[in-house]
Design an enzyme around this catalytic site. Sequence first.
Site, PDB file in Angstrom:
ATOM      1  N   ASP A 107       0.860  -1.178   0.000  1.00 50.22           N
ATOM      2  CA  ASP A 107       0.000   0.000   0.000  1.00 50.22           C
ATOM      3  C   ASP A 107       0.902   1.235   0.000  1.00 50.22           C
ATOM      4  OD1 ASP A 107      -1.781  -2.076   0.478  1.00 50.22           O
ATOM      5  OD2 ASP A 107      -2.959  -0.958   1.946  1.00 50.22           O
ATOM      6  N   LYS A 171      -6.868   3.238  -2.633  1.00 49.15           N
ATOM      7  CA  LYS A 171      -7.202   3.212  -1.206  1.00 49.15           C
ATOM      8  C   LYS A 171      -7.439   4.630  -0.714  1.00 49.15           C
ATOM      9  CE  LYS A 171      -4.959   1.880   3.184  1.00 49.15           C
ATOM     10  NZ  LYS A 171      -3.757   1.204   3.750  1.00 49.15           N
ATOM     11  N   LYS A 200     -10.202   0.199  -1.830  1.00 47.18           N
ATOM     12  CA  LYS A 200     -10.005  -0.128  -0.426  1.00 47.18           C
ATOM     13  C   LYS A 200     -10.360   1.075   0.434  1.00 47.18           C
ATOM     14  CE  LYS A 200      -6.564  -1.556   3.032  1.00 47.18           C
ATOM     15  NZ  LYS A 200      -5.200  -2.083   3.271  1.00 47.18           N
TER      16      LYS A 200
END
Length: 237
Positions: A107, A171, A200
């Site tokens: 991430d 995300k 996400k």
Amino acid sequence: MSHVIALNPSAEAIRNDWRLAAKIIDHTLLKPEATREQVSRLCHEAAQYNFHAVMVNPSNIAQCKAELRGTRVVVGTVIGFPLGASTSTAKLAEASDSLRLGASELDMVINVGALKSRDRDLVRMEMHTLVDLCHRSSALLKVIIETALLTTEEKILVCQLAAAVKVDFVKTSTGFSSGGANPADVSLIRGVVGDKIGVKASGGIRTAADLLAMVDAGANRVGASASVSIVKELGAT
């Protein structure tokens, strides 16, 4: 080549089976003061409830890989976290080292300042370089755009850039900024990236109601540190 998992079950299906919720949760421990004992507990909980992944800082990857051997839980980590302001070279080095240690999902925080300066070439280059590295290692790349710091125009632009280089997930947040995930941002991201890229939701998701709201808005992965209490709300024992 896309590595994205299929869109998650509906919120209604998740309400009826907590295991469906567990499969989309990244069980997260990113506090700088996290001890090895706490990381071990995170891994134990992830294996017990069959969460999709644990999400830890890079220095904890090796421990998690060892503790989760023989389970289906994958190990994820963060790159350029939490500010996204490291150099592109540093992010690439951190990503390479994390993959070497065994992480299979990264991430990465975008360079928010560069995006706000309209330096789309730098933002796109970082995403493209890391997604190429990840896919060559059969790993996933999620890009954290830190929605709380962006205008609607900037959110749309960075999602378009992410879709163009075929990242695996966009995300919402680090959870360390001025705000976390909200359904409106999740819906906006999903509207821009379509159904070929994951979304996400992360940051401030503490209850089953929070998770279900994100799923309803279009998220197919959720990052949470309150994962155990969330699945217990949904019926886990």
